[in-house]
Design a protein around this motif. Structure first.
Motif, PDB file in Angstrom:
ATOM      1  N   ILE A   1     -39.009  -7.130   8.930  1.00 46.39           N
ATOM      2  CA  ILE A   1     -39.138  -5.676   9.079  1.00 46.39           C
ATOM      3  C   ILE A   1     -39.312  -5.077   7.693  1.00 46.39           C
ATOM      4  O   ILE A   1     -38.405  -5.137   6.854  1.00 46.39           O
ATOM      5  CB  ILE A   1     -37.918  -5.088   9.797  1.00 46.39           C
ATOM      6  N   ALA A   2     -40.469  -4.499   7.439  1.00 49.40           N
ATOM      7  CA  ALA A   2     -40.840  -4.074   6.085  1.00 49.40           C
ATOM      8  C   ALA A   2     -39.893  -3.025   5.509  1.00 49.40           C
ATOM      9  O   ALA A   2     -39.622  -3.025   4.299  1.00 49.40           O
ATOM     10  CB  ALA A   2     -42.269  -3.544   6.085  1.00 49.40           C
ATOM     11  N   ASN A   3     -39.386  -2.124   6.340  1.00 50.75           N
ATOM     12  CA  ASN A   3     -38.546  -1.033   5.841  1.00 50.75           C
ATOM     13  C   ASN A   3     -37.085  -1.433   5.655  1.00 50.75           C
ATOM     14  O   ASN A   3     -36.296  -0.649   5.140  1.00 50.75           O
ATOM     15  CB  ASN A   3     -38.629   0.164   6.791  1.00 50.75           C
ATOM     16  N   ASN A   4     -36.734  -2.629   6.108  1.00 52.60           N
ATOM     17  CA  ASN A   4     -35.364  -3.126   5.935  1.00 52.60           C
ATOM     18  C   ASN A   4     -35.267  -3.975   4.673  1.00 52.60           C
ATOM     19  O   ASN A   4     -36.233  -4.627   4.276  1.00 52.60           O
ATOM     20  CB  ASN A   4     -34.937  -3.976   7.134  1.00 52.60           C
ATOM     21  N   THR A   5     -34.096  -3.967   4.074  1.00 49.28           N
ATOM     22  CA  THR A   5     -33.861  -4.859   2.939  1.00 49.28           C
ATOM     23  C   THR A   5     -33.751  -6.302   3.435  1.00 49.28           C
ATOM     24  O   THR A   5     -33.663  -6.564   4.641  1.00 49.28           O
ATOM     25  CB  THR A   5     -32.565  -4.495   2.214  1.00 49.28           C
TER      26      THR A   5
ATOM     27  N   SER B   1     -42.331 -12.743  -3.002  1.00 43.76           N
ATOM     28  CA  SER B   1     -43.477 -13.622  -2.811  1.00 43.76           C
ATOM     29  C   SER B   1     -43.480 -14.138  -1.365  1.00 43.76           C
ATOM     30  O   SER B   1     -42.487 -14.001  -0.623  1.00 43.76           O
ATOM     31  CB  SER B   1     -43.391 -14.813  -3.766  1.00 43.76           C
ATOM     32  N   GLY B   2     -44.597 -14.760  -0.969  1.00 45.23           N
ATOM     33  CA  GLY B   2     -44.671 -15.318   0.374  1.00 45.23           C
ATOM     34  C   GLY B   2     -43.592 -16.361   0.624  1.00 45.23           C
ATOM     35  O   GLY B   2     -42.963 -16.390   1.688  1.00 45.23           O
ATOM     36  N   GLY B   3     -43.359 -17.220  -0.358  1.00 44.01           N
ATOM     37  CA  GLY B   3     -42.324 -18.236  -0.214  1.00 44.01           C
ATOM     38  C   GLY B   3     -40.939 -17.636  -0.062  1.00 44.01           C
ATOM     39  O   GLY B   3     -40.119 -18.109   0.737  1.00 44.01           O
ATOM     40  N   GLN B   4     -40.667 -16.579  -0.842  1.00 40.50           N
ATOM     41  CA  GLN B   4     -39.372 -15.913  -0.728  1.00 40.50           C
ATOM     42  C   GLN B   4     -39.218 -15.227   0.625  1.00 40.50           C
ATOM     43  O   GLN B   4     -38.136 -15.255   1.224  1.00 40.50           O
ATOM     44  CB  GLN B   4     -39.211 -14.895  -1.862  1.00 40.50           C
ATOM     45  N   GLN B   5     -40.305 -14.634   1.132  1.00 42.68           N
ATOM     46  CA  GLN B   5     -40.239 -14.014   2.455  1.00 42.68           C
ATOM     47  C   GLN B   5     -39.940 -15.058   3.534  1.00 42.68           C
ATOM     48  O   GLN B   5     -39.168 -14.799   4.467  1.00 42.68           O
ATOM     49  CB  GLN B   5     -41.550 -13.290   2.765  1.00 42.68           C
TER      50      GLN B   5
ATOM     51  N   LYS C   1     -33.548  -6.279  -2.110  1.00 37.97           N
ATOM     52  CA  LYS C   1     -35.003  -6.149  -2.199  1.00 37.97           C
ATOM     53  C   LYS C   1     -35.590  -5.907  -0.809  1.00 37.97           C
ATOM     54  O   LYS C   1     -34.972  -6.185   0.214  1.00 37.97           O
ATOM     55  CB  LYS C   1     -35.612  -7.423  -2.789  1.00 37.97           C
ATOM     56  N   HIS C   2     -36.826  -5.401  -0.777  1.00 36.18           N
ATOM     57  CA  HIS C   2     -37.566  -5.276   0.471  1.00 36.18           C
ATOM     58  C   HIS C   2     -38.626  -6.387   0.514  1.00 36.18           C
ATOM     59  O   HIS C   2     -39.039  -6.902  -0.529  1.00 36.18           O
ATOM     60  CB  HIS C   2     -38.223  -3.902   0.573  1.00 36.18           C
ATOM     61  N   PRO C   3     -39.070  -6.774   1.721  1.00 42.09           N
ATOM     62  CA  PRO C   3     -40.012  -7.893   1.834  1.00 42.09           C
ATOM     63  C   PRO C   3     -41.236  -7.775   0.934  1.00 42.09           C
ATOM     64  O   PRO C   3     -41.676  -8.777   0.347  1.00 42.09           O
ATOM     65  CB  PRO C   3     -40.392  -7.862   3.325  1.00 42.09           C
TER      66      PRO C   3
END
Length: 227
Positions: free
Chosen positions: A95-99, A143-147, A137-139
């Motif tokens: 969820i982009a708006n969530n940390t 990075s992609g790997g961290q997400q 942080k927010h998504p």
């Protein structure tokens, strides 16, 4: 833990009946790291929807920890799914708006935990996937790997019986893909997490302990992988 016996699945249209799973017989034991591999259209997505308690319209038997789930209604399957399965997807589904913290916390809140009960568990799983310092942080800041590590933490937070990882490295570069697969392997070998990996990439198989290959809705190979 998971046993499918003579499972058949059909998709019916006005014109025809498509036989998408054909006499599937398999079992998955606690602590295994299983790869389900097959080309697009082979039936692997249908199979994991069934294993993950998303699809209950099939013929045959599904026994989970010895209990038949064939007669279970949607509410019961949803409850079992929430407490027993963690999902990791190719596109992360954060969820982009969530940390980061809030994304990982969400499954606990769905399962009835209060905000005061979640902090220790969320912090523990973020540390487990190497993101202890990314909680606020927010998504989009990752990075992609961290997400994908956030998604893995979210899948782990309810301490599920097993994790379904559906093409988890499909959106990642080669180096990051290796890091994510090594994380899955570590969780499996050191913590005993049962993992079902869905992939069409043969390079991912090296991290697994067993390969189930499916084609045209049929299991054509099921073998232990020698390490």
């Amino acid at each position: 833990m998971i046993r499918l016996e003579h499972v058949n699945k059909y998709y019916k249209t006005d014109e025809e009946s498509l036989h998408v799973l054909n006499e599937i017989n398999l079992h998955i034991k606690k602590g295994e790291f299983v790869a389900i591999m097959g080309p697009s259209g082979s039936g692997k997505s249908t199979l994991i929807n069934l294993i993950g308690f998303i699809d209950r319209k099939f013929e045959g038997a599904y026994l989970f920890e010895g209990e038949s789930l064939v007669e279970s209604n949607d509410a019961k399957l949803s409850a079992i799914r929430n407490r027993s399965v963690g999902f990791v997807f190719q596109n992360f589904s954060l969820i982009a708006n969530n940390t980061v913290y809030e994304n990982v916390e969400l499954p606990l809140l769905y399962n009835g935990y209060s905000f005061s009960q979640t902090k220790e568990r969320v912090s523990t799983v973020l540390a487990k996937v190497g993101l202890a310092d990314k909680a606020e942080k927010h998504p989009k800041q990752l990075s992609g790997g961290q997400q994908q590590r956030v998604a893995i933490a979210r899948a782990l937070v309810n301490e599920p019986k097993f994790i379904i990882a559906d093409e988890p490295t499909g959106a990642l570069d080669t180096v990051t893909s290796v890091e994510i697969m090594e994380l899955f392997q570590e969780l499996n070998q050191q913590e005993g997490v049962t993992i079902i990996l869905v992939t069409h990439n043969p390079e991912m198989i090296d991290y697994c302990s067993r390969l189930i290959e499916i084609r045209d809705g049929t299991v054509i190979q099921d073998k232990e992988l020698v390490k």
